[in-house]
Motif scaffolding. Structure first.
Motif, PDB file in Angstrom:
ATOM      1  N   HIS A   1      58.980  -4.061  -7.436  1.00  0.00           N
ATOM      2  CA  HIS A   1      60.339  -3.649  -7.461  1.00  0.00           C
ATOM      3  C   HIS A   1      61.324  -4.071  -6.354  1.00  0.00           C
ATOM      4  N   LEU A   2      61.013  -3.441  -5.142  1.00  0.00           N
ATOM      5  CA  LEU A   2      61.868  -3.810  -4.108  1.00  0.00           C
ATOM      6  C   LEU A   2      61.459  -5.156  -3.380  1.00  0.00           C
ATOM      7  N   ALA A   3      60.448  -5.374  -3.489  1.00  0.00           N
ATOM      8  CA  ALA A   3      60.253  -6.867  -3.082  1.00  0.00           C
ATOM      9  C   ALA A   3      60.927  -8.008  -3.768  1.00  0.00           C
ATOM     10  N   SER A   4      61.397  -7.675  -5.112  1.00  0.00           N
ATOM     11  CA  SER A   4      62.160  -8.746  -5.548  1.00  0.00           C
ATOM     12  C   SER A   4      63.521  -8.923  -4.958  1.00  0.00           C
ATOM     13  N   GLY A   5      64.153  -7.913  -4.437  1.00  0.00           N
ATOM     14  CA  GLY A   5      65.291  -7.991  -3.605  1.00  0.00           C
ATOM     15  C   GLY A   5      65.126  -8.861  -2.514  1.00  0.00           C
TER      16      GLY A   5
ATOM     17  N   ILE B   1      72.599 -12.471 -14.846  1.00  0.00           N
ATOM     18  CA  ILE B   1      72.061 -10.954 -14.826  1.00  0.00           C
ATOM     19  C   ILE B   1      73.059 -10.071 -14.185  1.00  0.00           C
ATOM     20  N   VAL B   2      73.055  -8.925 -14.959  1.00  0.00           N
ATOM     21  CA  VAL B   2      74.237  -8.096 -14.515  1.00  0.00           C
ATOM     22  C   VAL B   2      73.393  -6.643 -14.068  1.00  0.00           C
ATOM     23  N   PRO B   3      73.539  -6.245 -12.785  1.00  0.00           N
ATOM     24  CA  PRO B   3      72.755  -4.871 -12.479  1.00  0.00           C
ATOM     25  C   PRO B   3      74.002  -3.885 -12.733  1.00  0.00           C
ATOM     26  N   GLU B   4      73.274  -2.473 -12.693  1.00  0.00           N
ATOM     27  CA  GLU B   4      74.151  -1.576 -12.738  1.00  0.00           C
ATOM     28  C   GLU B   4      75.143  -1.471 -11.704  1.00  0.00           C
ATOM     29  N   GLY B   5      74.757  -1.773 -10.559  1.00  0.00           N
ATOM     30  CA  GLY B   5      75.472  -1.990  -9.326  1.00  0.00           C
ATOM     31  C   GLY B   5      75.968  -1.222  -8.281  1.00  0.00           C
ATOM     32  N   ALA B   6      75.539   0.375  -8.755  1.00  0.00           N
ATOM     33  CA  ALA B   6      75.804   1.496  -7.804  1.00  0.00           C
ATOM     34  C   ALA B   6      75.028   1.697  -6.677  1.00  0.00           C
ATOM     35  N   SER B   7      73.955   0.963  -6.573  1.00  0.00           N
ATOM     36  CA  SER B   7      72.836   1.159  -5.672  1.00  0.00           C
ATOM     37  C   SER B   7      72.082  -0.154  -5.206  1.00  0.00           C
ATOM     38  N   GLY B   8      71.634  -0.305  -4.131  1.00  0.00           N
ATOM     39  CA  GLY B   8      70.525  -1.399  -3.871  1.00  0.00           C
ATOM     40  C   GLY B   8      69.518  -1.689  -4.823  1.00  0.00           C
ATOM     41  N   ALA B   9      68.957  -0.337  -5.076  1.00  0.00           N
ATOM     42  CA  ALA B   9      67.909  -0.729  -6.063  1.00  0.00           C
ATOM     43  C   ALA B   9      68.113  -1.071  -7.489  1.00  0.00           C
ATOM     44  N   ASP B  10      69.533  -1.046  -7.895  1.00  0.00           N
ATOM     45  CA  ASP B  10      70.182  -1.765  -9.165  1.00  0.00           C
ATOM     46  C   ASP B  10      69.907  -3.021  -8.796  1.00  0.00           C
ATOM     47  N   LEU B  11      70.432  -3.743  -7.688  1.00  0.00           N
ATOM     48  CA  LEU B  11      70.333  -4.958  -7.520  1.00  0.00           C
ATOM     49  C   LEU B  11      69.079  -5.573  -7.576  1.00  0.00           C
ATOM     50  N   ASP B  12      67.993  -4.605  -7.109  1.00  0.00           N
ATOM     51  CA  ASP B  12      66.682  -5.152  -6.907  1.00  0.00           C
ATOM     52  C   ASP B  12      66.130  -5.129  -8.213  1.00  0.00           C
ATOM     53  N   MET B  13      66.541  -4.312  -9.143  1.00  0.00           N
ATOM     54  CA  MET B  13      66.079  -4.539 -10.637  1.00  0.00           C
ATOM     55  C   MET B  13      66.487  -5.798 -11.264  1.00  0.00           C
ATOM     56  N   ALA B  14      67.799  -6.256 -11.163  1.00  0.00           N
ATOM     57  CA  ALA B  14      68.366  -7.546 -11.577  1.00  0.00           C
ATOM     58  C   ALA B  14      67.543  -8.556 -10.875  1.00  0.00           C
ATOM     59  N   ALA B  15      67.164  -8.750  -9.627  1.00  0.00           N
ATOM     60  CA  ALA B  15      66.591  -9.525  -8.958  1.00  0.00           C
ATOM     61  C   ALA B  15      65.000  -9.684  -9.413  1.00  0.00           C
ATOM     62  N   ARG B  16      64.593  -8.670  -9.798  1.00  0.00           N
ATOM     63  CA  ARG B  16      63.224  -8.481 -10.346  1.00  0.00           C
ATOM     64  C   ARG B  16      63.336  -9.439 -11.974  1.00  0.00           C
TER      65      ARG B  16
ATOM     66  N   ASN C   1      59.321  -5.832   8.611  1.00  0.00           N
ATOM     67  CA  ASN C   1      60.160  -5.072   7.342  1.00  0.00           C
ATOM     68  C   ASN C   1      61.438  -5.160   7.607  1.00  0.00           C
ATOM     69  N   LEU C   2      61.830  -5.417   6.143  1.00  0.00           N
ATOM     70  CA  LEU C   2      63.199  -5.778   5.769  1.00  0.00           C
ATOM     71  C   LEU C   2      63.521  -4.673   4.753  1.00  0.00           C
ATOM     72  N   PRO C   3      64.054  -3.468   5.588  1.00  0.00           N
ATOM     73  CA  PRO C   3      64.336  -2.190   4.570  1.00  0.00           C
ATOM     74  C   PRO C   3      65.569  -2.721   3.673  1.00  0.00           C
ATOM     75  N   PRO C   4      65.523  -1.716   2.342  1.00  0.00           N
ATOM     76  CA  PRO C   4      66.530  -1.859   1.239  1.00  0.00           C
ATOM     77  C   PRO C   4      67.962  -1.785   2.015  1.00  0.00           C
ATOM     78  N   GLU C   5      67.956  -0.751   3.066  1.00  0.00           N
ATOM     79  CA  GLU C   5      69.511  -0.510   3.490  1.00  0.00           C
ATOM     80  C   GLU C   5      70.011  -1.677   4.339  1.00  0.00           C
ATOM     81  N   LEU C   6      69.124  -2.682   4.693  1.00  0.00           N
ATOM     82  CA  LEU C   6      69.639  -3.798   5.366  1.00  0.00           C
ATOM     83  C   LEU C   6      69.936  -4.869   4.751  1.00  0.00           C
TER      84      LEU C   6
END
Length: 322
Positions: free
Chosen positions: A283-287, A126-141, A238-243
């Motif tokens: 969404h973020l929970a998937s990451g 599964i290939v995310p767009e890859g420019a942000s952590g949110a992209d990786l979270d979409m792929a993880a979802r 809390n495990l925030p996206p930036e970490l």
């Protein structure tokens, strides 16, 4: 031909066919661009986009002092199948309430994956767009969704399409073609899914509740419009996206298990404790689920699909600022 020999010959062909179908073994839950470039024909490459139009647009690069840098994402890995992330979640009615952005039912999700051309008998990268952590979270979802429906031969591409292009690997801009896949979804595996009742039971119990949202959402400084109340579920860490990810040359990637362990010590997160991840809509929970379940190898990790949207719609208690 002797019937015994004929039977052995037929059995051998069947064994050869099954071996060929699963000839490649994924090296782990995350694969590098170099690995994928060597195995492109042996896997399904599912490209997850929030902007499907960029799939068939040429990428733009800038050059400074002889160094070529990706300026605008475009194009895709040759042979990739386009998956519009917006189609991977649907509204579902739970206890008489409509909850947005939920996992589709078995037949709907199967039709979606077949419709883009995903084949059975092949591992899927599964290939995310890859420019942000949110992209990786979409792929993880998408990874979590496929795993819920019975697929264990899955990986995410390190750095996504952004990293692929930055490494100068071949790309294509051909429009996505209609697929004729035969991927099959099994009945949902509930060991990967948490309900509101599961979360309520976990409060004060032996299950770790992990809030995957940015800190302002966790403490209750802000909230999404559809979420009924600001704050977090009682007892959640809390495990925030930036970490959860880091950037290298503009492409996001996951950290090593040792790095996550070091971060977890500061956040009071136990890598091996049974856990439930949540966010606003799943969404973020998937990451966070991917980090705990796949990278840290914690098999007792579930995702609360309804997350804060469902929790607050049910008027369950929330811890926020006074």
């Amino acid at each position: 031909m002797n019937m015994h020999i004929k039977g052995l010959w037929a059995a051998g062909l069947l064994l050869l066919g099954s071996t060929t179908a699963q000839a490649v073994t994924l090296p782990g839950p995350v694969v590098s661009a170099q690995w994928l470039s060597q195995h492109q024909q042996e896997v399904n490459i599912v490209d997850v986009r929030s902007d499907p139009a960029s799939f068939s647009k040429a990428p733009a690069f800038t050059t400074d002092k002889g160094t070529k840098t990706l300026a605008t994402l475009g194009g895709h890995i040759p042979g990739a199948l386009l998956l519009d992330f917006g189609k991977t979640r649907v509204a579902r009615t739970i206890d008489g309430r409509e909850i947005k952005a939920m996992l589709p039912d078995q037949q709907t999700f199967q039709a979606l994956m077949r419709g883009i051309g995903v084949k059975a008998g092949k591992p899927t990268v599964i290939v995310p767009e890859g420019a942000s952590g949110a992209d990786l979270d979409m792929a993880a979802r998408v990874y979590w969704s496929m795993k819920v429906y019975g697929d264990d031969h899955l990986a995410l591409l390190e750095g996504g399409t952004t990293g692929w292009l930055q490494q100068g690997l071949a790309f294509d801009t051909a429009p996505a073609a209609a697929g004729e896949g035969d991927w099959t979804a099994t009945a949902p595996r509930t060991k990967y899914i948490a309900t509101s009742q599961d979360v309520a039971k976990a409060i004060g119990g032996g299950v770790q509740i992990v809030d995957a949202r940015p800190m302002p959402f966790y403490v209750g400084l802000t909230k999404k419009p559809d979420v009924g109340q600001a704050g977090h579920i009682k007892g959640a860490v809390n495990l925030p996206p930036e970490l959860r990810t880091a950037s290298t040359g503009g492409a996001e990637h996951y950290l090593s298990p040792a790095q996550y362990q070091a971060i977890f010590k500061h956040l009071d997160i136990k890598a091996s404790k049974p856990s439930i991840t949540y966010c606003n809509t799943g969404h973020l929970a998937s990451g966070a689920w991917f980090v705990l379940s796949e990278v840290m190898k914690n098999p007792n990790t579930r995702l609360y699909d309804g997350s804060m949207l469902e929790w607050t719609a049910e008027q369950r208690p929330v811890v926020g600022l006074p």
